[in-house]
Structures are given as structure tokens and as C-alpha cells.
Design a protein around this motif. Structure first.
Motif, PDB file in Angstrom:
ATOM      1  N   LEU B 301       0.841  -1.202   0.000  1.00 19.88           N
ATOM      2  CA  LEU B 301       0.000   0.000   0.000  1.00 19.88           C
ATOM      3  C   LEU B 301       0.871   1.245   0.000  1.00 19.88           C
ATOM      4  O   LEU B 301       0.617   2.199  -0.731  1.00 19.88           O
ATOM      5  N   ALA B 302       1.914   1.217   0.816  1.00 20.76           N
ATOM      6  CA  ALA B 302       2.752   2.418   0.946  1.00 20.76           C
ATOM      7  C   ALA B 302       3.591   2.644  -0.305  1.00 20.76           C
ATOM      8  O   ALA B 302       3.695   3.769  -0.800  1.00 20.76           O
ATOM      9  N   LYS B 303       4.196   1.580  -0.813  1.00 14.62           N
ATOM     10  CA  LYS B 303       5.147   1.779  -1.915  1.00 14.62           C
ATOM     11  C   LYS B 303       4.479   1.816  -3.285  1.00 14.62           C
ATOM     12  O   LYS B 303       5.075   2.318  -4.242  1.00 14.62           O
ATOM     13  N   LEU B 304       3.302   1.216  -3.421  1.00 19.63           N
ATOM     14  CA  LEU B 304       2.678   1.197  -4.744  1.00 19.63           C
ATOM     15  C   LEU B 304       1.368   1.990  -4.777  1.00 19.63           C
ATOM     16  O   LEU B 304       1.245   2.960  -5.510  1.00 19.63           O
ATOM     17  N   HIS B 305       0.419   1.591  -3.954  1.00 16.83           N
ATOM     18  CA  HIS B 305      -0.909   2.185  -4.089  1.00 16.83           C
ATOM     19  C   HIS B 305      -0.929   3.653  -3.676  1.00 16.83           C
ATOM     20  O   HIS B 305      -1.647   4.449  -4.273  1.00 16.83           O
ATOM     21  N   ASP B 306      -0.128   4.012  -2.668  1.00 11.09           N
ATOM     22  CA  ASP B 306      -0.112   5.417  -2.266  1.00 11.09           C
ATOM     23  C   ASP B 306       0.484   6.296  -3.359  1.00 11.09           C
ATOM     24  O   ASP B 306       0.201   7.487  -3.436  1.00 11.09           O
ATOM     25  N   LYS B 307       1.317   5.688  -4.184  1.00 11.08           N
ATOM     26  CA  LYS B 307       1.938   6.466  -5.260  1.00 11.08           C
ATOM     27  C   LYS B 307       1.180   6.331  -6.573  1.00 11.08           C
ATOM     28  O   LYS B 307       1.656   6.758  -7.618  1.00 11.08           O
ATOM     29  N   GLY B 308       0.034   5.675  -6.496  1.00  8.83           N
ATOM     30  CA  GLY B 308      -0.762   5.531  -7.711  1.00  8.83           C
ATOM     31  C   GLY B 308      -0.220   4.504  -8.686  1.00  8.83           C
ATOM     32  O   GLY B 308      -0.543   4.523  -9.863  1.00  8.83           O
ATOM     33  N   GLN B 309       0.649   3.597  -8.196  1.00  9.55           N
ATOM     34  CA  GLN B 309       1.217   2.606  -9.097  1.00  9.55           C
ATOM     35  C   GLN B 309       0.674   1.198  -8.830  1.00  9.55           C
ATOM     36  O   GLN B 309       1.162   0.233  -9.401  1.00  9.55           O
TER      37      GLN B 309
END
Lengths: 358, 445
Positions: B301-309
């Protein structure tokens, strides 16, 4: 200019009865066959042969079978998937239960199993016609699904109900590499398609067509409907059965009954409708359309999108593929309801007059 | 204008044609190529999509972490629609691209069977985490199959043990009636041999109730259940069959507490529609269930979804099927890592090298925790030449009406029953195929 038959005279009956009466056609087909047998195995990649050409060849074969029944004899059938399954499981049982049985006799025996099954489920055709027959043959599909799922004898009691074959050989040569599998399927297709073409030109083929065009009139002129209809079922299901056995043995290697689901019956019917009813050539076009086009689209669309710098997701590609494919089916059927084979023959007709149409 | 169009069309055609003909020619350095067979369309899309999202997200996460010892992952998806023929086509298309596929997840029992015949020729390992053919646990016969984290036999055995525990002892199962409602396909038939073995041992009565695919028509089956009144019902379903079964159970009045599903029947899409009606329904989970607070989920969640990836909807991250994708991708990545330790760190591994890595996994609890799987996976997961599973532990989780909660501790499947079955079925396969078992020297290779 190039495609003109002026000066080609037929001086004997055999010349008059050739499959391709025009010399240019003969050259073209000869060149195509040479290309398929020699150039493709040398040039095509493994992927192209294994994943595209082999399915195309096998489905062309099955479509030839369906076309004999639906296109030439007018008996609409939705049981083609079942005939494929019977061919596959029949060949499998002979292959496994008779050790040392070579592959080709096993395939032929599988085809004969499908013939018997086809005649059995062709019996309703003596009473019902058209769409009613389509629904009746659907029973074959459900029966085959049930049989191969529940009767363990057919699947050699494997716990999962999935069967597999391996170490295939033809005349001592292993059927392992993509090229050998491709050549084997191509050879089977070439032989059977030639036989089928000659069959539909012969007396029995004329009987089938007479039954298709008007069965009452055919009966009046002395054609026995029972003989004609059941022979069409027999020949067609033999070819479809061999195709099913090839699909299982050569393409999949291991399969379960759902490999021959009702989907395949519909797909084969669409192939002959799109390719052209009552045309051996049309079977090839139809198979190409249904088998190759979706794969080509699924590879083509990301490439097109990439060209414009857009990256599209797998979901979008597969949805777009389905939509375009559906659209093309509708478009082709509107443009030419008689199928791609008809377009082809119109093209040839126009070429004959080119460049001076009158 | 017209000329430009022609040029464009030609360029497109050439790209397409070259992709078809010379797909294998584009080798790229320093990128490990991992094709993903997924089914985001077709009848099983509701289950296939979260799984595919999990796989892709984990690979992205590995890249965000810096790759495997610096080797980045190159991921490509291919849509199979859960169709065996399409799966084979995808496999053939992708296996040789970008220097060759290091491993393949077939994600369907039909495809697993078909690819089992092809993988030894192409030398590509198949990872079937918790599905596929149970006898492929025997690595001496199935050199290229890796049913990591448990097979259907492990799942079935865990369920029997859980039922035994509920009854207050395995001996209490004597005389009980257990029904198996299964998808009538190789997938659904997988647990039958083990359950029959267990029925013989423990003296319970096993009733087999097949349901024809896709499984929406189950009225007759549940009528039989109403008549026979089995003490427990096992559900071996897939896709739409599961929610139908739960609704039928509700209509029949069969207690959902007495129903146990396989993990394919125990994810959110199966019960969400039924909601409260499925309350009390149990399902076995091979290693993991739903876990939204696991470290790995937080990291994704932190490294991908929070960055829209991220891939797919954010609120599905950490659900059962999504985690199944993540975990299976992680097993593949750890196989590559293990292979790099032997064949050279920071290098791109071939399929054969990855096979060695998968065969020599040694994931202790500490290693798993460090990867973010604390509370999700239980170590040690260690494989060998003969054992391609690595773990035989499972848990049961129960639907409480709105979410899955674990209702049992770790259950170790009884290897004394499973091992001989694997051995005998695998050797039957080997005899049919005229294969010889691998020698110790082959195990080292």
C-alpha cells in the motif's frame, strides 16, 4: 491480365474434371502447398507453428468435417465438440490399451469411434430438420460431457479424470519438435481435405447437396434420404473425430472433458458460417478467422497502442479484442452473407475480367 | 496525409509481424523475464482478477525494493480466459521471449495438466501454489512441477482434521456422514482419493455429489443433501458455484457451520454476495487467508498504491485471492534468489537454474518475516529434490458475515497418509509415461 483462361483448352474428360480447371489456380495452390510444406517449417518460429499454425490446421480439418454436414448436406449440428471428444478419447483408449499401436491407426480408430457416435446422433435427422435438429444434436454434446466425466473406464481410472499421452511417433520418427508436429498435422489435413473435396464433387456429394436444397424433391428423383443423411453424418464425424484426436494428442498433450465443451461446437459452426457454407476452401478461411484473428488482435492492439505511446491493460486488450472480433463477424456477414469463400470467388471473377470489365 | 497513414500502417504491420515471427530475438540484459498467465475476462474473472493483481503488485514491489540482488523483473501478462487452449497459446508465445521465461504459474488445473507435458521439454518450472495435481509433490517424477505451500490433498486432510477436532477427537468421526459437493472436473475430483483413504481409516461415510460446471444448477444436489443429512459437507467449488452452493444451503436449511470449503471456495467473491447467509461457513486456507494488516500488505500500500502505481482496487489488497497472488509470486522470486546464490548473484537465471532454486528453498520463519510475511506464512518452507511442496500446514477461516476470521490454529496435514499416496500415484504416472525416477546425481544438477 494475369488471371485469364484464354487459350486453356480442355481436350479430355479428366482435364474437364480437375479440381482447379484454371492453370493459374493450379500454380497458386501448388505454390501454397509447397510453401506450407517446405518454407514454413524452415522459416516460421516455434511459437508461430506451435501456437498458431497447428491450432489453425486442426480447426481447419474440423471445419471441413462440419462443412460437409452443415454446408453440403444442410444438417445443422451443434454436436461437433462431442464428435471431437469421442475421436480424442477413442484414439486415446486404443492408443493406451493396445500397446505398440502406431499413432496413425490410433487416430483412424478414434475417427471411426466418432463415426459410430455420429451416426447414432444423426438418427434424429431422419425425422427433424433445421433448428430442431440443431437442438437434437446438442444432446450429443451433453451426452459426451457426461460420458467422459462419469464413466471411469474411458479415462483409465485416473483419479482426476484428466488423461495424457506422450512419446508420440510416426514411422519411428518422434513427434516432438514444432516442425514435426506441424508437418504431421499439415499432411493429415492435406490428405483429408483432398479426399473431402473429391467426395463432395462425386455422386454422393451431389446427393448431399440435393438433400440440402430440397429433401422432398431429392427423394422424388430417387435419392434415399436416410442413406444420404447418415453418410453425411458418418463422413463428417469421422473427419471431426480425427481433428479432435489431433487436438488432444498433438496440441494439448493432456486434456479433460472441458477441452471439448459446447463452446467448441458453436465455434466450429461459426467457422463454417463465416468461412462459407458448402465450400472446402471456406473451412480454411473460417478457421483462420476464428482461431488466428483473436490471437493476432491480442498482440496487435498493444503494439498499436504502443505506437501512440499509450499502455493499455490486459483487461482492456482482451475486452477490445472481443468487441472488435464481434464487430468483424457482424460486418463480414453483412457484406457477404455467404461467407469469406464467396468473397474470394467474387474476387476471382473480377480478376478474370480485369482490367476491362464489361 | 494519406502517405503518413500508409507509413503508419506499414510500421504497425511490421511490428506485429516481427512480434509473431521473431519473438525470441529480443533478448534484454539484466532483466529477469516473468510472464504471467492471468484471466481477467471470462466466467472466472471475479476470482482471476484479484489473483493477477496480487502477482503483478508483488513483482512491482520487488522492483521497488531494488530487484533480486539488483536484477529487475520484467513482467508481461497474457490473458487466458481460464481456457486451456488459450493458456497453451500464451505459454508458447511467452516462453521464449526476452531471454526465456524463468518460471510459469499456469493458474488453472486444465492448463497445469497440459503444461506438465510441455515443461520438461522447454525446461521451465511450473509453480502451482496450492492447486494443480497433488501427485506432482513427488519431485523425483515431476521434475518441473512445484505445488508449493500445499496440495489439494493437504487441504482435504486439514479439513478432516479440523472436523475431527470439532467433534472432539478423530475417533469420533466413526459412523459420521461426510458429503463432498464438487465441481465435476479434474480440479473437483482431486481430493477424492485422499478422502476415501481417510474414510477407510477413520470409518466415516463419504458421499460424493458432483456438480456440473459451471455449477449454477445444484437443486438436485441439495435435495440429496436434505435427504441424506450428512454431518458435514465439504465444498470443492469454483467461481459462481460457491455462492450458489451457499445460497442453496441457506434455502435447504443446512447449517453453514457444518460446511467446509477448499481455499478456492473460501475467498471474498464467493461469500460477499451471500453476506449474512454465509455466516459460519468455513474454508481451509493453505498458509494464508485474508490479512489486511500484514506487513507485506502495508508495504504494498505504501510503496505502490499510495503512489498511484498499484494494480487493481486498493481495498482488495490483502484479501484472500490477492494474497494468493502475492504469495505465489513471492515463492517464485525466492526460487530465483536461491538460484542466484548458487549460480551467481545479480545474474539473470535460466529456467533450469530457477528449478534448482525452487528445489532448494529454505525459508525459515525469520526469512519470511523479513520479507513481510509475518503472520501470513509459517516457516520453515523448505523443499528438496523429492519434496516439491515445502510445507503441509493449513488453517481454517470462518466467514462472520462481513469478513474472514481465522478459527483454528495451524493444522499439520498427516504426511504419513499423504506421502505414500503421492508416491504410488506418481509412480503410476511414471510407469504410464515410461519415465525413470531421478537419480541422486540428477537431484544435484
Amino acid at each position: 491480365m494475369l488471371y485469364r483462361e484464354n487459350g486453356q483448352f480442355k481436350t479430355s474428360y479428366s482435364a474437364d474434371q480437375q479440381i482447379f480447371p484454371i492453370a493459374q489456380d493450379r500454380w497458386l495452390v501448388g505454390a501454397l502447398i509447397a510453401l506450407a510444406f517446405v518454407a514454413v517449417p524452415l522459416l516460421a518460429s516455434d511459437y508461430l507453428m506451435r501456437a498458431i499454425l497447428i491450432p489453425f490446421l486442426i480447426f481447419s480439418l474440423a471445419a471441413v468435417g462440419v462443412n460437409i454436414l452443415v454446408g453440403y448436406c444442410g444438417q445443422i449440428s451443434l454436436g461437433s465438440g462431442a464428435f471431437m471428444a469421442v475421436g480424442a478419447y477413442g484414439a486415446y483408449n486404443f492408443f493406451v490399451r493396445l500397446p505398440g499401436l502406431p499413432l496413425i491407426p490410433a487416430l483412424i480408430l478414434g475417427g471411426l469411434c466418432a463415426t459410430a457416435f455420429g451416426i447414432l446422433f444423426g438418427l434424429p435427422s431422419l425425422r427433424v430438420r433445421g433448428l430442431y435438429l440443431a437442438v437434437a444434436t446438442l444432446a450429443a454434446q451433453f451426452f459426451a460431457d457426461w460420458m467422459f466425466l462419469r464413466i471411469k473406464w474411458f479415462t483409465m481410472d485416473t483419479p482426476s479424470g484428466s488423461v495424457a499421452v506422450s512419446n508420440l511417433q510416426v514411422f519411428g520418427l518422434p513427434l516432438e519438435s514444432a516442425a514435426s508436429k506441424y508437418l504431421f498435422c499439415l499432411a493429415v489435413l492435406a490428405v483429408i481435405a483432398l479426399l473431402a473435396k473429391n467426395l463432395v464433387r462425386s455422386a454422393i456429394g451431389r446427393e448431399w447437396m440435393a438433400i440440402r436444397d430440397m429433401d422432398v424433391a431429392a427423394a422424388v428423383i430417387g435419392i434415399r434420404p436416410m442413406y444420404a443423411k447418415l453418410s453425411a453424418f458418418a463422413v463428417s464425424s469421422f473427419i471431426i473425430g480425427v481433428a479432435g484426436a489431433l487436438w488432444a494428442f498433438v496440441y494439448l498433450g493432456a486434456w479433460e472433458p472441458s477441452a471439448f465443451s459446447v463452446d467448441y461446437s458453436f465455434r466450429l459452426l461459426f467457422m463454417v458460417i463465416i468461412g462459407g457454407l458448402g465450400s472446402i476452401m471456406g473451412s480454411f478461411f473460417g478457421a483462420a478467422f476464428i482461431v488466428v484473428l483473436p490471437i493476432a488482435l491480442s498482440q496487435f492492439l498493444p503494439a498499436v497502442a504502443g505506437l501512440f505511446g499509450v499502455e493499455i491493460s490486459t483487461t482492456a486488450v482482451s475486452h477490445a479484442e472481443l468487441m472488435i472480433f464481434g464487430g468483424l463477424i457482424v460486418w463480414f456477414l453483412i457484406v457477404e452473407p455467404h461467407g469469406l469463400a464467396k468473397l474470394w470467388s467474387i474476387g476471382k471473377q473480377k480478376l478474370r475480367l480485369w482490367p476491362f470489365p464489361h | 496525409m494519406k502517405f503518413r497513414k500508409i507509413v503508419l500502417a506499414t510500421a504497425v504491420a511490421v511490428t506485429g509481424a516481427s512480434a509473431l515471427v521473431a519473438g525470441s530475438a529480443w533478448a534484454q540484459a539484466k532483466e529477469q523475464y516473468l510472464p504471467v498467465l492471468s484471466y481477467r475476462t471470462g466466467a472466472y474473472a471475479p476470482n482471476g482478477t484479484p489473483t493477477a493483481n496480487g502477482i503483478v503488485d508483488y513483482y512491482k514491489l520487488v522492483n521497488a525494493r531494488g530487484g533480486i540482488n539488483g536484477v529487475k523483473l520484467l513482467v508481461e501478462e497474457c490473458e487466458t480466459m481460464y481456457d486451456t487452449a488459450r493458456s497453451v497459446e500464451c505459454y508458447e508465445r511467452l516462453k521464449g521471449k526476452n531471454g526465456g521465461a524463468a518460471l510459469i504459474h499456469p493458474w488453472s488445473t486444465g492448463a497445469t495438466f497440459a503444461l506438465t507435458e510441455k515443461a520438461p521439454v522447454d525446461k521451465i518450472p511450473l509453480i502451482t501454489t496450492g492447486y494443480g495435481r497433488s501427485e506432482s509433490a513427488d519431485g523425483t517424477v515431476f521434475k518441473w512441477n512445484f505445488p508449493l505451500l500445499g496440495t489439494y490433498w493437504v487441504a482435504a486432510d486439514a479439513i478432516v482434521q479440523a472436523i475431527g477436532a470439532k467433534e472432539g477427537g478423530m475417533d469420533k468421526l466413526k459412523g459420521k456422514k461426510i458429503a463432498l459437493v464438487y465441481h465435476d472436473s479434474p480440479f473437483g475430483k482431486e481430493p477424492i482419493p485422499l478422502l476415501q483413504e481417510r474414510a477407510k481409516m477413520l470409518g466415516f461415510d463419504l458421499q460424493l455429489l458432483p456438480v456440473t460446471a459451471p455449477g449454477v444448477e445444484q437443486k438436485a444436489t441439495w435435495l440429496q443433501i436434505r435427504q441424506a443429512r450428512p454431518d458435514y459437507t465439504l465444498l470443492w467449488g469454483w467461481g459462481v458455484m460457491n455462492s450458489t452452493a451457499l445460497k442453496e444451503a441457506q434455502a435447504t436449511g443446512y447449517p453453514r457451520e457444518k460446511m467446509y470449503g477448499v481455499w478456492w471456495s473460501g475467498a471474498e467473491p464467493d461469500v460477499r454476495d451471500v453476506g449474512q447467509g454465509a455466516k459460519g461457513y468455513n474454508a481451509v486456507t493453505l498458509q494464508h487467508g485474508t490479512d489486511k494488516s500484514a506487513p507485506i500488505v502495508k508495504e504494498i500500500l505504501a510503496k505502490l498504491h499510495d503512489k498511484g502505481q498499484g494494480t487493481g482496487p486498493r481495498d482488495e489488497v490483502g484479501e484472500t485471492l490477492y494474497l494468493r497472488g502475492v504469495v505465489s509470486a513471492a515463492m517464485g522470486v525466492e526460487g530465483i534468489r536461491a538460484a542466484q546464490e548458487r549460480f551467481g548473484k545479480g545474474k539473470v537465471m535460466t529456467g533450469e537454474q530457477v528449478r534448482w532454486g525452487l528445489e532448494n528453498l529454505n525459508l525459515t520463519q525469520a526469512k519470511l518475516d523479513a520479507l513481510g510475511f509475518k503472520g501470513v506464512l509459517r516457516g520453515p518452507i523448505s523443499t528438496s529434490c523429492a519434496d516439491h511442496v515445502g510445507s503441509g500446514a493449513a488453517r481454517i477461516h470462518t466467514w462472520d458475515g462481513s469478513k474472514w476470521v481465522f478459527s483454528s490454529g495451524w493444522i499439520e496435514s498427516d504426511q504419513q497418509i499423504i506421502k505414500p499416496m503421492v508416491r504410488s500415484t506418481a509412480s503410476k504416472y511414471a510407469a504410464e509415461k515410461k519415465l525413470t525416477a531421478r537419480t541422486p546425481a540428477d537431484c544435484q544438477s
